[in-house]
Design a protein around this motif. Sequence first.
Motif, PDB file in Angstrom:
ATOM      1  N   LYS A  37      10.481 -25.549  37.968  1.00  0.00           N
ATOM      2  CA  LYS A  37      10.545 -24.241  37.297  1.00  0.00           C
ATOM      3  C   LYS A  37      10.790 -24.352  35.798  1.00  0.00           C
ATOM      4  O   LYS A  37      10.308 -23.516  35.042  1.00  0.00           O
ATOM      5  N   ASP A  38      11.498 -25.374  35.345  1.00  0.00           N
ATOM      6  CA  ASP A  38      11.719 -25.478  33.892  1.00  0.00           C
ATOM      7  C   ASP A  38      10.412 -25.711  33.144  1.00  0.00           C
ATOM      8  O   ASP A  38      10.296 -25.375  31.978  1.00  0.00           O
ATOM      9  N   HIS A  39       9.410 -26.236  33.828  1.00  0.00           N
ATOM     10  CA  HIS A  39       8.108 -26.453  33.208  1.00  0.00           C
ATOM     11  C   HIS A  39       7.396 -25.116  32.966  1.00  0.00           C
ATOM     12  O   HIS A  39       6.687 -24.960  31.983  1.00  0.00           O
ATOM     13  N   HIS A  40       7.623 -24.151  33.835  1.00  0.00           N
ATOM     14  CA  HIS A  40       7.007 -22.830  33.683  1.00  0.00           C
ATOM     15  C   HIS A  40       7.830 -21.920  32.788  1.00  0.00           C
ATOM     16  O   HIS A  40       7.284 -21.058  32.115  1.00  0.00           O
ATOM     17  N   ARG A  41       9.117 -22.085  32.788  1.00  0.00           N
ATOM     18  CA  ARG A  41       9.997 -21.150  32.077  1.00  0.00           C
ATOM     19  C   ARG A  41      10.547 -21.700  30.772  1.00  0.00           C
ATOM     20  O   ARG A  41      11.347 -21.058  30.118  1.00  0.00           O
ATOM     21  N   LYS A  42      10.171 -22.894  30.418  1.00  0.00           N
ATOM     22  CA  LYS A  42      10.644 -23.525  29.176  1.00  0.00           C
ATOM     23  C   LYS A  42      12.175 -23.548  29.106  1.00  0.00           C
ATOM     24  O   LYS A  42      12.774 -23.203  28.109  1.00  0.00           O
ATOM     25  N   GLU A  43      12.791 -23.976  30.211  1.00  0.00           N
ATOM     26  CA  GLU A  43      14.249 -24.081  30.277  1.00  0.00           C
ATOM     27  C   GLU A  43      14.740 -25.456  29.849  1.00  0.00           C
ATOM     28  O   GLU A  43      15.895 -25.782  29.991  1.00  0.00           O
ATOM     29  N   SER A  44      13.854 -26.259  29.346  1.00  0.00           N
ATOM     30  CA  SER A  44      14.194 -27.631  28.996  1.00  0.00           C
ATOM     31  C   SER A  44      15.137 -27.666  27.792  1.00  0.00           C
ATOM     32  O   SER A  44      15.047 -26.852  26.894  1.00  0.00           O
ATOM     33  N   HIS A  45      16.006 -28.629  27.806  1.00  0.00           N
ATOM     34  CA  HIS A  45      16.932 -28.826  26.688  1.00  0.00           C
ATOM     35  C   HIS A  45      16.663 -30.178  26.057  1.00  0.00           C
ATOM     36  O   HIS A  45      17.489 -31.068  26.072  1.00  0.00           O
ATOM     37  N   GLY A  46      15.481 -30.345  25.504  1.00  0.00           N
ATOM     38  CA  GLY A  46      15.115 -31.612  24.896  1.00  0.00           C
ATOM     39  C   GLY A  46      13.684 -31.983  25.216  1.00  0.00           C
ATOM     40  O   GLY A  46      12.899 -31.171  25.674  1.00  0.00           O
ATOM     41  N   PHE A  47      13.371 -33.235  24.991  1.00  0.00           N
ATOM     42  CA  PHE A  47      12.008 -33.723  25.177  1.00  0.00           C
ATOM     43  C   PHE A  47      11.607 -33.753  26.656  1.00  0.00           C
ATOM     44  O   PHE A  47      10.490 -33.456  27.011  1.00  0.00           O
TER      45      PHE A  47
END
Length: 153
Positions: A37-47
């Motif tokens: 889901k972080d790939h769809h929602r841009k929930e990433s905290h870094g690279f």
Amino acid sequence: MLAIQILIVLITFVGMEGVAWFTHKYIMHGLCWFLHKDHHRKESHGFFEHNDFFFLVFALPGIAGLGWGMQNNFNWAFWVGLGITLYGLAYFLVHDIFIHQRFKLFRNANNAYFKAIRRAHKVHHKHLNKEEGECFGMLWVPFKYFKMNNSVN
């Protein structure tokens, strides 16, 4: 013999598109949505994203095939592992570099096939939840994305 080995690599490479589609639709958008889901929602905290874990999952069968095949006189498993590994390389180049621009390369690829890949992937990413997704493959693109106008680029 070389023709058979090349055929094994090609069949494996093409088959991996089906494996990627199935895994993306039923595993990543199903049981393992928590990683994707972080790939769809841009929930990433870094690279890196949690979704990058799938790289390891897909790499392990390729590595196992290459290793076991080398230990056994370059048997069929080596060529299957090579097909899996080459698909992984293509997936990385298309998905991570070309589409998502994780490295700023291939920005100006302007042929019909690459435009269609981008369109299909944008349609896939318009869905922020695991339901109602579409376009789960990577290298095979439905013909309708070749015909779409340039407003989706």
